[in-house]
Design a protein around this motif. Structure first.
Motif, PDB file in Angstrom:
ATOM      1  N   GLU A  95      30.731  40.691 -35.682  1.00 57.56           N
ATOM      2  CA  GLU A  95      31.818  39.888 -36.251  1.00 57.56           C
ATOM      3  C   GLU A  95      31.829  38.483 -35.656  1.00 57.56           C
ATOM      4  O   GLU A  95      32.003  37.492 -36.371  1.00 57.56           O
ATOM      5  CB  GLU A  95      33.173  40.566 -36.006  1.00 57.56           C
ATOM      6  CG  GLU A  95      33.413  41.814 -36.840  1.00 57.56           C
ATOM      7  CD  GLU A  95      33.529  41.529 -38.321  1.00 57.56           C
ATOM      8  OE1 GLU A  95      33.877  40.381 -38.689  1.00 57.56           O
ATOM      9  OE2 GLU A  95      33.283  42.438 -39.125  1.00 57.56           O
ATOM     10  N   LEU A  96      31.633  38.383 -34.362  1.00 57.44           N
ATOM     11  CA  LEU A  96      31.611  37.067 -33.724  1.00 57.44           C
ATOM     12  C   LEU A  96      30.428  36.239 -34.225  1.00 57.44           C
ATOM     13  O   LEU A  96      30.552  35.013 -34.421  1.00 57.44           O
ATOM     14  CB  LEU A  96      31.525  37.224 -32.198  1.00 57.44           C
ATOM     15  CG  LEU A  96      32.783  37.754 -31.498  1.00 57.44           C
ATOM     16  CD1 LEU A  96      32.512  37.996 -30.025  1.00 57.44           C
ATOM     17  CD2 LEU A  96      33.951  36.789 -31.677  1.00 57.44           C
ATOM     18  N   ALA A  97      29.297  36.865 -34.439  1.00 58.74           N
ATOM     19  CA  ALA A  97      28.100  36.148 -34.893  1.00 58.74           C
ATOM     20  C   ALA A  97      28.313  35.519 -36.258  1.00 58.74           C
ATOM     21  O   ALA A  97      27.718  34.476 -36.559  1.00 58.74           O
ATOM     22  CB  ALA A  97      26.911  37.100 -34.931  1.00 58.74           C
ATOM     23  N   ARG A 103      33.029  32.162 -32.863  1.00 58.81           N
ATOM     24  CA  ARG A 103      34.282  32.322 -32.117  1.00 58.81           C
ATOM     25  C   ARG A 103      35.381  32.836 -33.025  1.00 58.81           C
ATOM     26  O   ARG A 103      35.497  32.428 -34.186  1.00 58.81           O
ATOM     27  CB  ARG A 103      34.712  30.985 -31.515  1.00 58.81           C
ATOM     28  CG  ARG A 103      35.927  31.066 -30.599  1.00 58.81           C
ATOM     29  CD  ARG A 103      36.345  29.698 -30.127  1.00 58.81           C
ATOM     30  NE  ARG A 103      36.860  28.888 -31.240  1.00 58.81           N
ATOM     31  CZ  ARG A 103      37.508  27.732 -31.084  1.00 58.81           C
ATOM     32  NH1 ARG A 103      37.670  27.237 -29.869  1.00 58.81           N
ATOM     33  NH2 ARG A 103      37.935  27.070 -32.122  1.00 58.81           N
ATOM     34  N   MET A 104      36.211  33.750 -32.492  1.00 59.22           N
ATOM     35  CA  MET A 104      37.353  34.288 -33.230  1.00 59.22           C
ATOM     36  C   MET A 104      38.520  34.493 -32.273  1.00 59.22           C
ATOM     37  O   MET A 104      38.336  34.812 -31.097  1.00 59.22           O
ATOM     38  CB  MET A 104      37.006  35.649 -33.875  1.00 59.22           C
ATOM     39  CG  MET A 104      35.976  35.598 -34.970  1.00 59.22           C
ATOM     40  SD  MET A 104      35.630  37.247 -35.653  1.00 59.22           S
ATOM     41  CE  MET A 104      37.157  37.571 -36.523  1.00 59.22           C
ATOM     42  N   ARG A 135      35.646  34.166 -23.001  1.00 57.21           N
ATOM     43  CA  ARG A 135      36.992  34.028 -23.542  1.00 57.21           C
ATOM     44  C   ARG A 135      37.631  32.744 -23.050  1.00 57.21           C
ATOM     45  O   ARG A 135      37.349  32.267 -21.956  1.00 57.21           O
ATOM     46  CB  ARG A 135      37.874  35.214 -23.130  1.00 57.21           C
ATOM     47  CG  ARG A 135      37.754  36.398 -24.033  1.00 57.21           C
ATOM     48  CD  ARG A 135      38.779  37.460 -23.690  1.00 57.21           C
ATOM     49  NE  ARG A 135      38.614  37.959 -22.323  1.00 57.21           N
ATOM     50  CZ  ARG A 135      39.311  38.983 -21.824  1.00 57.21           C
ATOM     51  NH1 ARG A 135      40.219  39.579 -22.582  1.00 57.21           N
ATOM     52  NH2 ARG A 135      39.111  39.401 -20.592  1.00 57.21           N
ATOM     53  N   GLY A 136      38.503  32.193 -23.887  1.00 57.72           N
ATOM     54  CA  GLY A 136      39.209  30.975 -23.500  1.00 57.72           C
ATOM     55  C   GLY A 136      40.356  30.717 -24.445  1.00 57.72           C
ATOM     56  O   GLY A 136      40.478  31.348 -25.504  1.00 57.72           O
ATOM     57  N   ALA A 146      40.697  33.155 -27.583  1.00 57.72           N
ATOM     58  CA  ALA A 146      39.578  33.339 -28.506  1.00 57.72           C
ATOM     59  C   ALA A 146      38.381  33.881 -27.738  1.00 57.72           C
ATOM     60  O   ALA A 146      38.179  33.567 -26.562  1.00 57.72           O
ATOM     61  CB  ALA A 146      39.214  32.028 -29.180  1.00 57.72           C
ATOM     62  N   ALA A 147      37.601  34.714 -28.427  1.00 57.84           N
ATOM     63  CA  ALA A 147      36.357  35.241 -27.857  1.00 57.84           C
ATOM     64  C   ALA A 147      35.189  34.523 -28.512  1.00 57.84           C
ATOM     65  O   ALA A 147      35.206  34.258 -29.720  1.00 57.84           O
ATOM     66  CB  ALA A 147      36.260  36.739 -28.088  1.00 57.84           C
ATOM     67  N   THR A 148      34.175  34.196 -27.711  1.00 60.36           N
ATOM     68  CA  THR A 148      33.009  33.472 -28.213  1.00 60.36           C
ATOM     69  C   THR A 148      31.737  34.229 -27.835  1.00 60.36           C
ATOM     70  O   THR A 148      31.587  34.674 -26.688  1.00 60.36           O
ATOM     71  CB  THR A 148      32.947  32.045 -27.631  1.00 60.36           C
ATOM     72  OG1 THR A 148      34.147  31.350 -27.951  1.00 60.36           O
ATOM     73  CG2 THR A 148      31.753  31.280 -28.195  1.00 60.36           C
ATOM     74  N   LEU A 149      30.845  34.362 -28.802  1.00 59.65           N
ATOM     75  CA  LEU A 149      29.566  35.031 -28.563  1.00 59.65           C
ATOM     76  C   LEU A 149      28.638  34.083 -27.818  1.00 59.65           C
ATOM     77  O   LEU A 149      28.411  32.950 -28.233  1.00 59.65           O
ATOM     78  CB  LEU A 149      28.948  35.446 -29.902  1.00 59.65           C
ATOM     79  CG  LEU A 149      27.628  36.202 -29.851  1.00 59.65           C
ATOM     80  CD1 LEU A 149      27.834  37.592 -29.242  1.00 59.65           C
ATOM     81  CD2 LEU A 149      27.042  36.328 -31.253  1.00 59.65           C
TER      82      LEU A 149
END
Length: 214
Positions: A95-97, A103-104, A135-136, A146-149
């Protein structure tokens, strides 16, 4: 009460001791009894039919659950054995990709992978410790997380995708014919009616979903 309406009067004669006549009163009682029996039979038959339909529906539901569990367990087993990655973790990375800038928001990610907020938080915690996700705070409004790959996460996803696609083909696609796939897609769309619109399948995805007969 007058004789014209009194039970047993000439207007409503009762049968004589020999039973030569059956008057309207007794005829009404018999008719009522017969009508009640017929109504009871109809209601009982209708209830039985409803129960049969209900039982059939629940039987289909149980078969669906067993089928879904069988396939997902097989996918999970292969991902863990070959990539040391759970199916839920694979879904999060996938999903992140596909998200802009990979980022989501955590709330959006939870909805996308069908996990609870706490469930996706624990999953992202584990992926972050592995260096696959960071995360940030969301920069646009300063609120929310938000989570980032990461690049490492993308590489892990690329390797795991090979295993995942092959496992889906083997445990799902190859066990169904073209009619099965069309019916299942139609049924799945009906079950998810009202959810977020499904993106159009790419030509590569359609090719991957075509049954193989080798």
């Amino acid at each position: 009460m007058t004789d014209a309406v009194r039970p047993g009067s000439a207007a409503h004669p009762r049968p004589d001791p020999a039973g030569a006549k059956i008057g309207p009163e007794i005829g009404t009682e018999i008719g009522t009894e017969i009508g009640t029996e017929i109504a009871t039979e109809i209601c009982t038959g209708a209830t039985t039919e409803i129960r049969a339909q209900d039982s059939e529906g629940h039987a289909v539901w149980r078969h669906y659950l067993r089928g879904h569990a069988t396939v997902t367990r097989a996918l999970e087993a292969e991902l863990l054995a070959r990539q040391e990655l759970s199916l839920a973790a694979f879904d999060v990375l996938a999903e992140l990709a596909q998200a802009p800038e990979r980022r989501m928001r955590m709330t959006e990610l939870a909805d996308a992978v069908l996990l609870s907020r706490s469930g996706v938080t624990r999953m992202v915690d584990r992926l972050e410790r592995l260096g696959l996700v960071t995360r940030g705070r969301v920069e646009e409004d300063g609120r929310g997380i938000a989570a980032t790959l990461t690049d490492q996460g993308q590489e892990q996803l690329d390797r795991a995708s090979v295993t995942h696609v092959a496992a889906v083909q083997r445990h799902f696609v190859n066990r169904l014919d073209e009619t099965d796939l069309r019916d299942l897609r139609r049924i799945s769309r009906r079950l998810t009616a009202g959810a977020a619109p499904e993106p159009a399948a790419t030509s590569a995805e359609l090719t991957a979903l075509s049954p193989r007969h080798d």
